[in-house]
Write an enzyme that holds these catalytic residues in place. Structure first.
Site, PDB file in Angstrom:
ATOM      1  N   TYR A 250       0.736  -0.700  -0.189  1.00 54.58           N
ATOM      2  CA  TYR A 250       0.067   0.026   0.167  1.00 54.58           C
ATOM      3  C   TYR A 250       0.961   1.087  -0.394  1.00 54.58           C
ATOM      4  O   TYR A 250       0.362   2.305   0.014  1.00 54.58           O
ATOM      5  CB  TYR A 250      -1.150   0.070   1.314  1.00 54.58           C
ATOM      6  CG  TYR A 250      -2.158  -0.924   1.607  1.00 54.58           C
ATOM      7  CD1 TYR A 250      -2.055  -2.396   0.376  1.00 54.58           C
ATOM      8  CD2 TYR A 250      -2.291  -1.051   2.834  1.00 54.58           C
ATOM      9  CE1 TYR A 250      -2.938  -3.210   0.585  1.00 54.58           C
ATOM     10  CE2 TYR A 250      -3.163  -2.211   3.064  1.00 54.58           C
ATOM     11  CZ  TYR A 250      -3.420  -3.694   1.789  1.00 54.58           C
ATOM     12  OH  TYR A 250      -4.873  -4.112   2.391  1.00 54.58           O
TER      13      TYR A 250
ATOM     14  N   HIS B 275       1.079 -11.185   2.663  1.00 56.36           N
ATOM     15  CA  HIS B 275      -0.079 -10.793   1.932  1.00 56.36           C
ATOM     16  C   HIS B 275      -0.868 -11.930   1.074  1.00 56.36           C
ATOM     17  O   HIS B 275      -2.255 -11.686   1.397  1.00 56.36           O
ATOM     18  CB  HIS B 275       0.258  -9.665   1.121  1.00 56.36           C
ATOM     19  CG  HIS B 275      -0.450  -8.617   1.060  1.00 56.36           C
ATOM     20  ND1 HIS B 275      -0.042  -7.217   1.161  1.00 56.36           N
ATOM     21  CD2 HIS B 275      -1.810  -8.651   1.570  1.00 56.36           C
ATOM     22  CE1 HIS B 275      -1.296  -6.160   0.951  1.00 56.36           C
ATOM     23  NE2 HIS B 275      -2.195  -6.970   1.452  1.00 56.36           N
TER      24      HIS B 275
END
Ligand SMILES: NC(=O)c1ccc[n+]([C@@H]2O[C@H](COP(=O)([O-])OP(=O)(O)OC[C@H]3O[C@@H](n4cnc5c(N)ncnc54)[C@H](OP(=O)(O)O)[C@@H]3O)[C@@H](O)[C@H]2O)c1
Length: 287
Positions: free
Chosen positions: A59, A117
């Site tokens: 991100y 992730h």
């Protein structure tokens, strides 16, 4: 729908992970909160009571989250910061390096919760990546270790290889995609489910759905509060993202709300096969 109420110990808005540590019952997603604006949004969330912050290398918001934590008056030990290892850092050495880089970018001495992730099954390095998280925890770089988007096969492989059960599996979760089987497996294994895109990206398809609106009207709550309360009542930790002060407050103020079994059953009718938001199938996604 089978309603599960005791998957995790829920005491005063805090849940206990399988490693004995505590985690807030609601967190803040930080996707897109970059730059000074991002720092401001996260700082505001800390003032409003958020104590679980969800970031990721992918991100590009670790620096922002770290700055907001440092500039905040909230004691560091009261905040749980989560980050995640992305595809290009899979593998033992690369993952160890990724953890250290996240520590540096966040500017913290220890990461509270570190996740893989995505499993990236075609790359095939998630077992070694998991070993790296186990080692980083032993070295004191991480408090709790977990995964994200792991299905039953992926979980089985890392647990068989290491004997280490993840504390958390963060998966796509909202009433359109309630992941009953995955949550049942997590309960059996003692893994806490965290829900990503818990508000279905805030789209009308979920927040204007009849069972959600009906419950909201009955309780004098907002549709988002009904959805987030649904997450809590099924034993999952939602991490809604909001850049807006009023909506951040709203998303945290869930204690006054208790959905009835009938309301939960009505919300369960929203589920349907293939109702993922964007096709985030862990068998296919590589990132
Ligand atoms: N592990 C993974 O693979 C994965 C994947 C996706 C996401 N995530 C994490 O999960 C977090 C949350 O998911 P998400 O960001 O995809 O989506 P989300 O939280 O479901 O939805 C965010 C959207 O909902 C709006 N919203 C927030 N509160 C609202 C309210 N009370 N009423 C109406 N609208 C509201 C927000 O707009 P405003 O900002 O205008 O309020 C924003 O546009 C992410 O930020 C990220 O940290 C993880």
């Amino acid at each position: 729908m089978q309603v599960h109420r005791d998957a995790v110990r829920d005491v005063g808005g805090t849940l206990t992970l399988n490693d004995g540590t505590a985690i807030p019952a609601v967190g803040l997603g930080t996707f897109g909160f970059t730059g000074d604006r991002g720092v401001g949004i996260v700082s505001g969330a800390l003032v409003r009571g958020y104590r679980l912050l969800d970031t990721a290398v992918g991100y590009d918001t670790e620096r922002e989250v770290g700055r907001a934590i440092r500039e905040s008056e909230v004691p560091r030990e009261d905040i749980v910061v989560t980050t995640k290892i992305r595809r290009r850092d899979h593998g033992y050495e690369a993952a160890r390096r990724s953890v250290r880089e996240s520590l540096y970018r966040l500017g913290v001495e220890r990461i509270d919760l570190h996740l893989i992730h995505w499993p990236n099954p075609r790359l095939g390095r998630y077992v070694d990546t998991w070993r790296a998280l186990v080692a980083a925890r032993a070295d004191g770089e991480i408090r709790s270790i977990g995964v994200s988007n792991f299905n039953a096969d992926h979980l089985e492989r890392i647990i068989d290889a290491t004997g280490e059960v993840p504390a958390v599996n963060q998966i796509e979760l909202h009433p359109h995609y309630p992941q009953e089987q995955a949550r049942a497996l997590h309960r059996r294994l003692g893994i806490l489910t965290q829900g990503w895109s818990p508000l279905g990206l805030g789209r009308r398809a979920l927040l204007a759905a009849a069972p959600v609106v009906a419950a909201a009207q009955r309780h004098g709550a907002s549709p988002a509060q009904v959805v987030l309360r649904w997450h809590r009542q099924i034993g999952s930790v939602p991490i809604p993202r909001s850049s807006d002060a009023a909506r951040q407050r709203e998303n945290l103020a869930l204690d006054h709300l208790q959905l009835s079994d009938q309301e939960l059953e009505a919300i369960a009718t929203l589920a349907g096969p293939g109702r993922r938001l964007w096709g985030g199938d862990p068998e296919v996604v590589e990132k």
